[in-house]
Design a protein around this motif. Structure first.
Motif, PDB file in Angstrom:
ATOM      1  N   ALA A   5       0.837  -1.195   0.000  1.00 46.04           N
ATOM      2  CA  ALA A   5       0.000   0.000   0.000  1.00 46.04           C
ATOM      3  C   ALA A   5       0.870   1.242   0.000  1.00 46.04           C
ATOM      4  O   ALA A   5       1.965   1.261   0.569  1.00 46.04           O
ATOM      5  CB  ALA A   5      -0.898  -0.012   1.238  1.00 46.04           C
ATOM      6  N   PRO A   6       0.445   2.320  -0.659  1.00 47.97           N
ATOM      7  CA  PRO A   6       1.292   3.509  -0.786  1.00 47.97           C
ATOM      8  C   PRO A   6       1.498   4.225   0.536  1.00 47.97           C
ATOM      9  O   PRO A   6       0.644   4.199   1.426  1.00 47.97           O
ATOM     10  CB  PRO A   6       0.506   4.393  -1.765  1.00 47.97           C
ATOM     11  N   SER A   7       2.625   4.881   0.636  1.00 51.61           N
ATOM     12  CA  SER A   7       2.898   5.739   1.788  1.00 51.61           C
ATOM     13  C   SER A   7       2.064   7.006   1.666  1.00 51.61           C
ATOM     14  O   SER A   7       1.748   7.457   0.575  1.00 51.61           O
ATOM     15  CB  SER A   7       4.390   6.072   1.813  1.00 51.61           C
ATOM     16  N   ALA A   8       1.760   7.628   2.785  1.00 50.77           N
ATOM     17  CA  ALA A   8       0.906   8.807   2.769  1.00 50.77           C
ATOM     18  C   ALA A   8       1.576   9.986   2.082  1.00 50.77           C
ATOM     19  O   ALA A   8       0.912  10.862   1.556  1.00 50.77           O
ATOM     20  CB  ALA A   8       0.522   9.175   4.195  1.00 50.77           C
ATOM     21  N   ALA A   9       2.908  10.042   2.119  1.00 57.21           N
ATOM     22  CA  ALA A   9       3.607  11.195   1.553  1.00 57.21           C
ATOM     23  C   ALA A   9       4.643  10.756   0.531  1.00 57.21           C
ATOM     24  O   ALA A   9       5.777  11.189   0.561  1.00 57.21           O
ATOM     25  CB  ALA A   9       4.260  12.002   2.662  1.00 57.21           C
ATOM     26  N   ALA A  10       4.285   9.872  -0.390  1.00 54.16           N
ATOM     27  CA  ALA A  10       5.226   9.403  -1.396  1.00 54.16           C
ATOM     28  C   ALA A  10       5.544  10.517  -2.387  1.00 54.16           C
ATOM     29  O   ALA A  10       4.637  11.188  -2.871  1.00 54.16           O
ATOM     30  CB  ALA A  10       4.627   8.212  -2.150  1.00 54.16           C
ATOM     31  N   TRP A  40       6.195   6.337 -16.027  1.00 49.65           N
ATOM     32  CA  TRP A  40       5.975   6.878 -14.684  1.00 49.65           C
ATOM     33  C   TRP A  40       4.647   7.618 -14.550  1.00 49.65           C
ATOM     34  O   TRP A  40       3.908   7.423 -13.584  1.00 49.65           O
ATOM     35  CB  TRP A  40       7.139   7.812 -14.320  1.00 49.65           C
ATOM     36  N   SER A  41       4.325   8.469 -15.519  1.00 47.82           N
ATOM     37  CA  SER A  41       3.101   9.269 -15.393  1.00 47.82           C
ATOM     38  C   SER A  41       1.838   8.427 -15.511  1.00 47.82           C
ATOM     39  O   SER A  41       0.756   8.852 -15.088  1.00 47.82           O
ATOM     40  CB  SER A  41       3.084  10.367 -16.462  1.00 47.82           C
ATOM     41  N   ARG A  42       1.967   7.218 -16.068  1.00 39.67           N
ATOM     42  CA  ARG A  42       0.799   6.349 -16.237  1.00 39.67           C
ATOM     43  C   ARG A  42       0.660   5.335 -15.101  1.00 39.67           C
ATOM     44  O   ARG A  42      -0.320   4.599 -15.035  1.00 39.67           O
ATOM     45  CB  ARG A  42       0.888   5.594 -17.572  1.00 39.67           C
ATOM     46  N   MET A  43       1.659   5.271 -14.221  1.00 42.16           N
ATOM     47  CA  MET A  43       1.616   4.304 -13.129  1.00 42.16           C
ATOM     48  C   MET A  43       0.623   4.720 -12.059  1.00 42.16           C
ATOM     49  O   MET A  43       0.406   5.913 -11.811  1.00 42.16           O
ATOM     50  CB  MET A  43       3.000   4.170 -12.471  1.00 42.16           C
ATOM     51  N   ALA A  44       0.062   3.726 -11.393  1.00 44.80           N
ATOM     52  CA  ALA A  44      -0.744   3.988 -10.219  1.00 44.80           C
ATOM     53  C   ALA A  44       0.163   4.447  -9.077  1.00 44.80           C
ATOM     54  O   ALA A  44       1.352   4.111  -9.029  1.00 44.80           O
ATOM     55  CB  ALA A  44      -1.498   2.726  -9.815  1.00 44.80           C
ATOM     56  N   GLU A  45      -0.393   5.224  -8.180  1.00 46.69           N
ATOM     57  CA  GLU A  45       0.398   5.737  -7.067  1.00 46.69           C
ATOM     58  C   GLU A  45       1.021   4.617  -6.242  1.00 46.69           C
ATOM     59  O   GLU A  45       2.150   4.740  -5.748  1.00 46.69           O
ATOM     60  CB  GLU A  45      -0.470   6.616  -6.178  1.00 46.69           C
ATOM     61  N   VAL A  46       0.328   3.494  -6.103  1.00 52.53           N
ATOM     62  CA  VAL A  46       0.856   2.388  -5.328  1.00 52.53           C
ATOM     63  C   VAL A  46       2.117   1.824  -5.973  1.00 52.53           C
ATOM     64  O   VAL A  46       3.076   1.443  -5.282  1.00 52.53           O
ATOM     65  CB  VAL A  46      -0.216   1.286  -5.155  1.00 52.53           C
ATOM     66  N   GLU A  47       2.175   1.783  -7.315  1.00 53.39           N
ATOM     67  CA  GLU A  47       3.358   1.260  -7.999  1.00 53.39           C
ATOM     68  C   GLU A  47       4.517   2.236  -7.909  1.00 53.39           C
ATOM     69  O   GLU A  47       5.670   1.836  -7.696  1.00 53.39           O
ATOM     70  CB  GLU A  47       3.026   0.967  -9.464  1.00 53.39           C
ATOM     71  N   ARG A  48       4.244   3.538  -8.042  1.00 57.68           N
ATOM     72  CA  ARG A  48       5.313   4.535  -7.904  1.00 57.68           C
ATOM     73  C   ARG A  48       5.909   4.492  -6.501  1.00 57.68           C
ATOM     74  O   ARG A  48       7.128   4.573  -6.320  1.00 57.68           O
ATOM     75  CB  ARG A  48       4.775   5.931  -8.219  1.00 57.68           C
ATOM     76  N   SER A  49       5.063   4.355  -5.495  1.00 55.23           N
ATOM     77  CA  SER A  49       5.553   4.302  -4.113  1.00 55.23           C
ATOM     78  C   SER A  49       6.423   3.082  -3.886  1.00 55.23           C
ATOM     79  O   SER A  49       7.455   3.149  -3.199  1.00 55.23           O
ATOM     80  CB  SER A  49       4.367   4.287  -3.141  1.00 55.23           C
ATOM     81  N   TRP A  50       6.029   1.959  -4.451  1.00 49.49           N
ATOM     82  CA  TRP A  50       6.802   0.722  -4.303  1.00 49.49           C
ATOM     83  C   TRP A  50       8.180   0.866  -4.925  1.00 49.49           C
ATOM     84  O   TRP A  50       9.198   0.474  -4.336  1.00 49.49           O
ATOM     85  CB  TRP A  50       6.025  -0.430  -4.950  1.00 49.49           C
TER      86      TRP A  50
END
Length: 269
Positions: A5-10, A40-50
């Motif tokens: 799950a994404p971090s709150a402040a990624a 990168w711009s098309r990734m979901a926030e959860v994937e960018r955070s990971w």
């Protein structure tokens, strides 16, 4: 393995403005692959955070520790010629020596070793033995002629460094090339800039190297420590560069290569 799950402040992106892929396929600045950057711009926030919190720190840990400690690494990554493509130009100083050069130039490579220490970065230099045919007794970088069996410039610089000062490949991390430099002795020299493990203990080859020493990079990069000296050569006055270093005379091709490094680093600010 699924991203957590994404971090709150990624952070939105790890980009630091270098945006240049290295020979390993990773960006020299953020360590992302080209595919990751493009998507990168098309990734979901959860994937960018990971990627930010797990993948990139793991890639950073895989770098040699001494390379991670080199503070100049980001600027060098921006301004050096990439390792996969050695510069092909005839030499940045060739025009001023055209009437002094032999008909054919021999190809050579040197290693500009940068040693990250607790009190700053140092440049690894040698003083050649007096009896050598070329540049005997002079301060130089480890290196020499590119032999037919060498796969290329980088291989020649590493081989010569191993032969002259017993530098093992495990203790050197090549970063890129400076601009080729032409010498009046008939060589086109391509400098390879590399990080060197501060734990390295030189073992000079007695037939080639009289001494191995280090000079602070900050000293060599200060414009006020470099001067131009007029010199007579084959009936013509030419200007050579020389550092005002008290312990050794650092001049000629070595000083010119360091000057080229300074100009490159100034571009990377």
């Amino acid at each position: 393995m699924s991203p957590p799950a994404p971090s709150a402040a990624a952070p939105a992106s790890p980009c630091i403005g270098l945006c240049r892929l290295g020979d390993d396929g990773l960006c020299a600045g953020c360590l992302r692959t080209g595919a990751e950057i493009a998507a990168w711009s098309r990734m979901a926030e959860v994937e960018r955070s990971w990627i930010m919190e797990t993948v990139l720190p793991a890639r950073e840990r895989e770098l040699p520790p001494f390379l991670r400690r080199l503070p100049e690494r980001p600027r060098l990554a921006r301004v050096l010629h990439p390792l996969r493509r050695p510069p092909a130009d005839p030499g940045w100083n060739r025009a001023e020596l055209e009437d002094l050069l032999p008909s054919g130039l021999a190809e050579a490579a040197v290693l500009v070793g940068l040693v990250p220490r607790e009190d700053g970065t140092y440049v690894l230099l040698t003083r050649r033995t007096d009896g050598l045919r070329h540049h005997g007794g002079q301060v130089s970088f480890p290196g020499g002629r590119i032999e037919p069996g060498d796969p290329g410039v980088l291989a020649a610089a590493l081989r010569e460094s191993a032969e002259e000062i017993a530098l093992p490949q495990a203790q050197v991390a090549p970063l890129g090339y400076l601009d080729p430099f032409v010498t009046v002795s008939g060589f086109r020299v391509t400098p390879v800039v590399a990080a060197v493990d501060p734990g390295f203990r030189p073992q000079p080859h007695p037939g080639e190297v009289a001494e191995v020493f280090e000079v602070p990079l900050s000293y060599l990069m200060a414009p006020g420590h470099l001067r131009s000296i007029p010199m007579e050569y084959r009936g013509r006055t030419r200007t050579v560069l020389e550092y005002d270093w008290p312990a050794q005379r650092i001049w000629g091709a070595t000083a010119a290569i360091l000057f080229n490094l300074r100009r490159r680093l100034e571009e990377g600010r």
